[in-house]
Design an enzyme around this catalytic site. Structure first.
Site, PDB file in Angstrom:
ATOM      1  N   LYS A   1      11.888 -25.014  11.180  1.00 20.68           N
ATOM      2  CA  LYS A   1      12.234 -23.998  10.190  1.00 20.68           C
ATOM      3  C   LYS A   1      11.298 -24.073   8.967  1.00 20.68           C
ATOM      4  O   LYS A   1      10.843 -25.171   8.624  1.00 20.68           O
ATOM      5  CB  LYS A   1      13.670 -24.300   9.769  1.00 20.68           C
ATOM      6  CG  LYS A   1      14.301 -23.379   8.786  1.00 20.68           C
ATOM      7  CD  LYS A   1      15.722 -23.887   8.516  1.00 20.68           C
ATOM      8  CE  LYS A   1      16.383 -23.088   7.421  1.00 20.68           C
ATOM      9  NZ  LYS A   1      15.736 -23.210   6.125  1.00 20.68           N
TER      10      LYS A   1
ATOM     11  N   LYS B   1       1.748 -19.172   5.337  1.00 24.87           N
ATOM     12  CA  LYS B   1       1.701 -19.824   4.017  1.00 24.87           C
ATOM     13  C   LYS B   1       0.336 -20.457   3.739  1.00 24.87           C
ATOM     14  O   LYS B   1      -0.021 -20.696   2.590  1.00 24.87           O
ATOM     15  CB  LYS B   1       2.785 -20.923   3.941  1.00 24.87           C
ATOM     16  CG  LYS B   1       4.089 -20.454   3.300  1.00 24.87           C
ATOM     17  CD  LYS B   1       4.940 -21.620   2.774  1.00 24.87           C
ATOM     18  CE  LYS B   1       5.597 -22.427   3.850  1.00 24.87           C
ATOM     19  NZ  LYS B   1       6.326 -23.609   3.402  1.00 24.87           N
TER      20      LYS B   1
ATOM     21  N   LYS C   1       7.487 -29.652   7.826  1.00 27.70           N
ATOM     22  CA  LYS C   1       6.490 -29.750   8.912  1.00 27.70           C
ATOM     23  C   LYS C   1       5.118 -30.152   8.385  1.00 27.70           C
ATOM     24  O   LYS C   1       4.492 -31.067   8.907  1.00 27.70           O
ATOM     25  CB  LYS C   1       6.310 -28.397   9.627  1.00 27.70           C
ATOM     26  CG  LYS C   1       7.488 -27.873  10.353  1.00 27.70           C
ATOM     27  CD  LYS C   1       7.198 -26.514  10.962  1.00 27.70           C
ATOM     28  CE  LYS C   1       6.922 -25.429   9.947  1.00 27.70           C
ATOM     29  NZ  LYS C   1       8.043 -25.128   9.054  1.00 27.70           N
TER      30      LYS C   1
ATOM     31  N   ASP D   1      10.692 -20.343  12.391  1.00 25.42           N
ATOM     32  CA  ASP D   1      11.846 -19.496  12.055  1.00 25.42           C
ATOM     33  C   ASP D   1      11.950 -18.326  13.017  1.00 25.42           C
ATOM     34  O   ASP D   1      13.016 -17.992  13.506  1.00 25.42           O
ATOM     35  CB  ASP D   1      11.695 -18.915  10.652  1.00 25.42           C
ATOM     36  CG  ASP D   1      12.172 -19.886   9.602  1.00 25.42           C
ATOM     37  OD1 ASP D   1      11.638 -19.863   8.494  1.00 25.42           O
ATOM     38  OD2 ASP D   1      13.089 -20.676   9.888  1.00 25.42           O
TER      39      ASP D   1
HETATM   40  P1  ADP Z   1       7.198 -26.697   5.852  1.00 22.80           P
HETATM   41  O1  ADP Z   1       5.764 -26.985   6.205  1.00 22.80           O
HETATM   42  O2  ADP Z   1       8.126 -26.984   6.985  1.00 22.80           O
HETATM   43  O3  ADP Z   1       7.387 -25.306   5.320  1.00 22.80           O
HETATM   44  P2  ADP Z   1       6.746 -28.580   3.707  1.00 22.80           P
HETATM   45  O4  ADP Z   1       6.095 -29.697   4.436  1.00 22.80           O
HETATM   46  O5  ADP Z   1       5.861 -27.677   2.913  1.00 22.80           O
HETATM   47  O6  ADP Z   1       7.641 -27.701   4.690  1.00 22.80           O
HETATM   48  O7  ADP Z   1       7.880 -29.255   2.793  1.00 22.80           O
HETATM   49  C1  ADP Z   1       8.715 -28.518   1.936  1.00 22.80           C
HETATM   50  C2  ADP Z   1       9.035 -29.337   0.707  1.00 22.80           C
HETATM   51  O8  ADP Z   1       9.839 -30.475   1.057  1.00 22.80           O
HETATM   52  C3  ADP Z   1       7.785 -29.890   0.013  1.00 22.80           C
HETATM   53  O9  ADP Z   1       7.929 -29.734  -1.365  1.00 22.80           O
HETATM   54  C4  ADP Z   1       7.767 -31.354   0.425  1.00 22.80           C
HETATM   55  O10 ADP Z   1       7.143 -32.182  -0.536  1.00 22.80           O
HETATM   56  C5  ADP Z   1       9.256 -31.672   0.550  1.00 22.80           C
HETATM   57  N1  ADP Z   1       9.520 -32.775   1.496  1.00 22.80           N
HETATM   58  C6  ADP Z   1       9.223 -32.796   2.827  1.00 22.80           C
HETATM   59  N2  ADP Z   1       9.624 -33.955   3.396  1.00 22.80           N
HETATM   60  C7  ADP Z   1      10.191 -34.710   2.408  1.00 22.80           C
HETATM   61  C8  ADP Z   1      10.790 -36.023   2.356  1.00 22.80           C
HETATM   62  N3  ADP Z   1      10.907 -36.785   3.442  1.00 22.80           N
HETATM   63  N4  ADP Z   1      11.233 -36.473   1.140  1.00 22.80           N
HETATM   64  C9  ADP Z   1      11.125 -35.698   0.050  1.00 22.80           C
HETATM   65  N5  ADP Z   1      10.584 -34.455   0.031  1.00 22.80           N
HETATM   66  C10 ADP Z   1      10.126 -33.955   1.189  1.00 22.80           C
HETATM   67 MG    MG Z   2       4.141 -25.668   6.171  1.00 18.92          MG
END
Ligand code: ADP
Ligand code: MG
Ligand code: SF4
Length: 271
Positions: free
Chosen positions: A9, A40, A14, A126
Site C-alpha cells: 500500500k 511519486k 516500501k 494500492d
Molecule cells: P511507500 O514507499 O510505501 O509509499 P515510504 O517508504 O515512503 O512508503 O514511507 C512512508 C513514511 O513512513 C516515510 O516518512 C518513512 O520515513 C516512514 N517509515 C517507514 N518505515 C518506518 C519505520 N520502520 N519506522 C519509522 N518510520 C518509518
Molecule cells: Mg515509495
C-alpha cells in the site's frame, strides 16, 4: 541474477525498506539496481541523497528522436547502487500504469542491467491494475515480497497483491517470498502478521520495528544503513537482506476473503 519486487500500500514503507535493503545488499558486495515503479518518483531518494532528477518517462518525453541512452536514466547512488525511477504522467492526466509499461520496455531494450546481481523493483500496490502488475506479469520480477503493517487497509492491499501473484504464478515463475512486516505499532502486530502470512501460505520473513532513526535518516536524505550504521535498526535491514538472498521458500499464495481479513484483525485487535 535475483529479480525481486516489493509491493504494498502507498505510504506503508516500501521505498524506505527497499532502499535500506539495497544498501545492505551492496554492503554484502552485491551489484544492485533499484527501480522505482510509483508515480511519486521518490523510491531512490535515500540512496541518491535527492529526488531523482530525470525519470525514464522524463527522458522519453524530452528526447526529440525517441532515443534514450542508459546514462540518461541510470543514476548512481550510495555505494554505487544503480537508481532508476520509471516516472509517471502529470497529475490528473494520463495513465500511470501505462508509464510503467513504457519505462520497463525501454529498460529491457537497453539491456544494460544484465550484469547486476540483484534488481529490486519498488512498486505501488494500492491499485492492482494492469500497469502496476507489469513487473510480475511480464516476468521482470520473480521473487515478490509484500510490505504490510497490521492495519486492516494495509492487509487488504497485501491480500489483493497476493491475488495478483496467485493468478500470474499459474503461468510463470512468479512466487511470494514472504511478508515484510513494517510496524505501525498496532496491537499484537507481529502475531497478527505471522498468522496473516501463514494463512497466505507464506511466512513473515522480517518484522521491522517502528523507529525514530528511520525518520532522522529520512530528514537527512539517507538510509539508516548510512546514517546510523551501528544501530539495531540498521541490523534489522541487514538481516532482511540476508534472508532475501538465502530464501528458497517461495510459494503460490492462498488469499483470504474480506470477512476472513476482518475477523483476523478483530481477533488480535480486541485481545
Ligand atoms: P511507500 O514507499 O510505501 O509509499 P515510504 O517508504 O515512503 O512508503 O514511507 C512512508 C513514511 O513512513 C516515510 O516518512 C518513512 O520515513 C516512514 N517509515 C517507514 N518505515 C518506518 C519505520 N520502520 N519506522 C519509522 N518510520 C518509518
Ligand atoms: Mg515509495
Ligand atoms: Fe492506468 Fe492503472 Fe489507472 Fe487504469 S488504474 S488508468 S491502468 S494507472
Amino acid at each position: 541474477m535475483k529479480k525481486i519486487a516489493f509491493y504494498g500500500k502507498g505510504g506503508i514503507g516500501k521505498s524506505t525498506t527497499a532502499s535500506n535493503v539495497s544498501a545492505a545488499f551492496s554492503e554484502m558486495g552485491k551489484k544492485v539496481c533499484q527501480i522505482g515503479c510509483d508515480p511519486k518518483n521518490d523510491s531512490t531518494r535515500l540512496l541518491l541523497g535527492h529526488i531523482c532528477k530525470q525519470t525514464v518517462l522524463d527522458a522519453v518525453r524530452d528526447s526529440e528522436t525517441g532515443e534514450v541512452a542508459a546514462e540518461d536514466i541510470i543514476h548512481t547512488g550510495f555505494h554505487g547502487i544503480k537508481c532508476i525511477e520509471a516516472g509517471g504522467p502529470e497529475p490528473g492526466v494520463g495513465c500511470a500504469g501505462r508509464g510503467i509499461i513504457v519505462a520497463l520496455d525501454l529498460l529491457r531494450s537497453l539491456s544494460t542491467l544484465e550484469e547486476e546481481d540483484i534488481i529490486l523493483y519498488d512498486v505501488l500496490g494500492d491499485v492492482v491494475c494492469g500497469g502496476f502488475a507489469v513487473p510480475i506479469r511480464e516476468g521482470y520480477a520473480t521473487d515478490i515480497y509484500i510490505v504490510s503493517s497490521g492495519e486492516l487497509m494495509s492487509l487488504y492491499a497485501a491480500n489483493n497483491i497476493a491475488k495478483g501473484i496467485q493468478k500470474f504464478a499459474a503461468r510463470g515463475k512468479v512466487r511470494l517470498g514472504g511478508i515484510i512486516g513494517n510496524s505501525r505499532n498496532v496491537m499484537q502486530e507481529k502475531e497478527l502478521l505471522e498468522e496473516f502470512a501463514q494463512r497466505l501460505n507464506a511466512r513473515l520473513i522480517q518484522f521491522i520495528p517502528r523507529d525514530r532513526s528511520v525518520n532522522q535518516a529520512e530528514v537527512n536524505r539517507q538510509t539508516v544503513i548510512e546514517w546510523a550504521p551501528d544501530s539495531a535498526q540498521a541490523d534489522v535491514y541487514r538481516n532482511l537482506a540476508k534472508k532475501i538472498t538465502d530464501n528458497n521458500e517461495l510459494n503460490v499464495p492462498t488469499p483470504l476473503t474480506f470477512a476472513e481479513l476482518e475477523n483476523l484483525v478483530m481477533k488480535y485487535g480486541n485481545e
